[in-house]
Design a protein around this motif. Structure first.
Motif, PDB file in Angstrom:
ATOM      1  N   ALA A  31       0.828  -1.207   0.000  1.00 22.96           N
ATOM      2  CA  ALA A  31       0.000   0.000   0.000  1.00 22.96           C
ATOM      3  C   ALA A  31       0.861   1.255   0.000  1.00 22.96           C
ATOM      4  O   ALA A  31       0.579   2.218  -0.724  1.00 22.96           O
ATOM      5  CB  ALA A  31      -0.929  -0.017   1.217  1.00 22.96           C
ATOM      6  N   ASP A  32       1.926   1.245   0.788  1.00 21.87           N
ATOM      7  CA  ASP A  32       2.819   2.406   0.872  1.00 21.87           C
ATOM      8  C   ASP A  32       3.535   2.672  -0.443  1.00 21.87           C
ATOM      9  O   ASP A  32       3.671   3.825  -0.873  1.00 21.87           O
ATOM     10  CB  ASP A  32       3.863   2.200   1.983  1.00 21.87           C
ATOM     11  N   VAL A  33       4.013   1.600  -1.089  1.00 23.55           N
ATOM     12  CA  VAL A  33       4.768   1.764  -2.339  1.00 23.55           C
ATOM     13  C   VAL A  33       3.888   2.324  -3.452  1.00 23.55           C
ATOM     14  O   VAL A  33       4.346   3.117  -4.280  1.00 23.55           O
ATOM     15  CB  VAL A  33       5.405   0.418  -2.764  1.00 23.55           C
ATOM     16  N   LEU A  34       2.629   1.922  -3.472  1.00 26.12           N
ATOM     17  CA  LEU A  34       1.720   2.460  -4.482  1.00 26.12           C
ATOM     18  C   LEU A  34       1.531   3.964  -4.296  1.00 26.12           C
ATOM     19  O   LEU A  34       1.387   4.709  -5.273  1.00 26.12           O
ATOM     20  CB  LEU A  34       0.364   1.744  -4.415  1.00 26.12           C
ATOM     21  N   LYS A  35       1.551   4.404  -3.051  1.00 22.58           N
ATOM     22  CA  LYS A  35       1.413   5.843  -2.772  1.00 22.58           C
ATOM     23  C   LYS A  35       2.710   6.592  -3.015  1.00 22.58           C
ATOM     24  O   LYS A  35       2.706   7.737  -3.479  1.00 22.58           O
ATOM     25  CB  LYS A  35       0.970   6.048  -1.314  1.00 22.58           C
ATOM     26  N   ASN A  36       3.829   5.969  -2.653  1.00 17.45           N
ATOM     27  CA  ASN A  36       5.130   6.619  -2.775  1.00 17.45           C
ATOM     28  C   ASN A  36       6.175   5.627  -3.303  1.00 17.45           C
ATOM     29  O   ASN A  36       6.846   4.962  -2.522  1.00 17.45           O
ATOM     30  CB  ASN A  36       5.579   7.183  -1.428  1.00 17.45           C
ATOM     31  N   PRO A  37       6.327   5.543  -4.621  1.00 20.87           N
ATOM     32  CA  PRO A  37       7.283   4.595  -5.214  1.00 20.87           C
ATOM     33  C   PRO A  37       8.736   4.875  -4.834  1.00 20.87           C
ATOM     34  O   PRO A  37       9.591   4.008  -5.036  1.00 20.87           O
ATOM     35  CB  PRO A  37       7.077   4.787  -6.728  1.00 20.87           C
ATOM     36  N   LYS A  38       9.030   6.049  -4.305  1.00 16.34           N
ATOM     37  CA  LYS A  38      10.406   6.385  -3.932  1.00 16.34           C
ATOM     38  C   LYS A  38      10.775   5.902  -2.534  1.00 16.34           C
ATOM     39  O   LYS A  38      11.929   5.990  -2.127  1.00 16.34           O
ATOM     40  CB  LYS A  38      10.617   7.898  -4.028  1.00 16.34           C
ATOM     41  N   GLU A  39       9.799   5.388  -1.804  1.00 16.63           N
ATOM     42  CA  GLU A  39      10.065   4.864  -0.458  1.00 16.63           C
ATOM     43  C   GLU A  39      11.037   3.682  -0.556  1.00 16.63           C
ATOM     44  O   GLU A  39      10.928   2.849  -1.446  1.00 16.63           O
ATOM     45  CB  GLU A  39       8.767   4.399   0.193  1.00 16.63           C
ATOM     46  N   LYS A  40      12.005   3.626   0.355  1.00 12.00           N
ATOM     47  CA  LYS A  40      13.027   2.582   0.301  1.00 12.00           C
ATOM     48  C   LYS A  40      12.985   1.661   1.521  1.00 12.00           C
ATOM     49  O   LYS A  40      12.660   2.101   2.624  1.00 12.00           O
ATOM     50  CB  LYS A  40      14.423   3.209   0.200  1.00 12.00           C
ATOM     51  N   ALA A  41      13.315   0.414   1.281  1.00 17.37           N
ATOM     52  CA  ALA A  41      13.488  -0.558   2.360  1.00 17.37           C
ATOM     53  C   ALA A  41      14.980  -0.793   2.542  1.00 17.37           C
ATOM     54  O   ALA A  41      15.762  -0.693   1.594  1.00 17.37           O
ATOM     55  CB  ALA A  41      12.797  -1.870   2.023  1.00 17.37           C
ATOM     56  N   SER A  42      15.379  -1.108   3.769  1.00 12.91           N
ATOM     57  CA  SER A  42      16.776  -1.436   4.063  1.00 12.91           C
ATOM     58  C   SER A  42      16.838  -2.834   4.668  1.00 12.91           C
ATOM     59  O   SER A  42      16.141  -3.113   5.647  1.00 12.91           O
ATOM     60  CB  SER A  42      17.384  -0.423   5.039  1.00 12.91           C
ATOM     61  N   ILE A  43      17.673  -3.672   4.085  1.00 14.86           N
ATOM     62  CA  ILE A  43      17.831  -5.045   4.566  1.00 14.86           C
ATOM     63  C   ILE A  43      19.235  -5.213   5.129  1.00 14.86           C
ATOM     64  O   ILE A  43      20.226  -4.948   4.443  1.00 14.86           O
ATOM     65  CB  ILE A  43      17.598  -6.069   3.445  1.00 14.86           C
TER      66      ILE A  43
END
Length: 197
Positions: free
Chosen positions: A134-146
């Motif tokens: 849901a978050d990525v659809l709203k903001n494709p620039k959001e990043k995850a860190s692994i």
């Protein structure tokens, strides 16, 4: 033998909100003529990405949308990688630039093949994965860190812990496949052989 060492990874996500994505969808069987790993990236999700002519991109497919270009993490959903045992599926994902896949669950054979080829699979609870979609659809620039060493995936400043087989973790962090792992004990094997002669 060596694979790429998995380093800490921070990246945007390519969201593939589909359950039961099988290996024939990941890399169609008609492309499995080669036995090395080169060239499979361009065939990734071929039938999902292109019209029947094999050349016209489907505009609604995630990998054809410019806002998700360059993502190194694929965000999948439930039972990703089911179907046949082909190793070509992780080859195609790695060849297309993905270093990790996040999902609720993965098929066991796909898990094993991914581990042997240096592709990190991160299983997170459905509530977390659905929130990420849901978050990525709203903001494709959001990043995850692994962070593989700590076994955490951080999303919107919240760290989520994931489990991983210790052997798989070691191989990913050191860039080893099964053969490479065995060869890392070459000195011990040599000493054992000399002691038993």
């Amino acid at each position: 033998m060596k694979t790429s060492q998995f380093k800490d990874l921070t990246s945007t996500l390519a969201p593939l909100l589909r359950d039961n994505v099988d290996t024939d969808q990941i890399i169609p069987a008609r492309f499995l003529t080669a036995t090395d790993k080169k060239g499979f990236g361009k065939r990734l999700f071929m039938d999902l990405r292109y019209e029947e002519d094999g050349a016209t991109p489907k505009p609604d497919f995630v990998l054809n949308q410019k806002q998700y270009k360059g993502a190194k993490i694929l965000l999948a959903h439930e039972n990703f990688g089911c179907g046949s045992s082909r190793e070509h599926a992780p080859w195609a994902l790695i060849g297309a630039g993905f270093n990790a896949v996040i999902a609720i669950s993965f098929a066991d054979i796909f898990k094993n093949n991914s581990a042997k080829n240096g592709l990190l699979l991160v299983e997170l609870p459905q509530s977390v994965v659905d929130e990420m979609h849901a978050d990525v659809l709203k903001n494709p620039k959001e990043k995850a860190s692994i962070n593989l060493a700590k076994q955490t995936c951080t999303w919107k400043k919240k760290a989520h812990t994931f489990t991983i087989n210790p052997f798989v973790k070691k191989c990913l962090m050191e860039g080893l496949d099964d053969i490479g792992y065995t060869l890392s004990f070459a000195q011990e094997i040599k000493r054992f052989e000399q002691a038993t002669i």
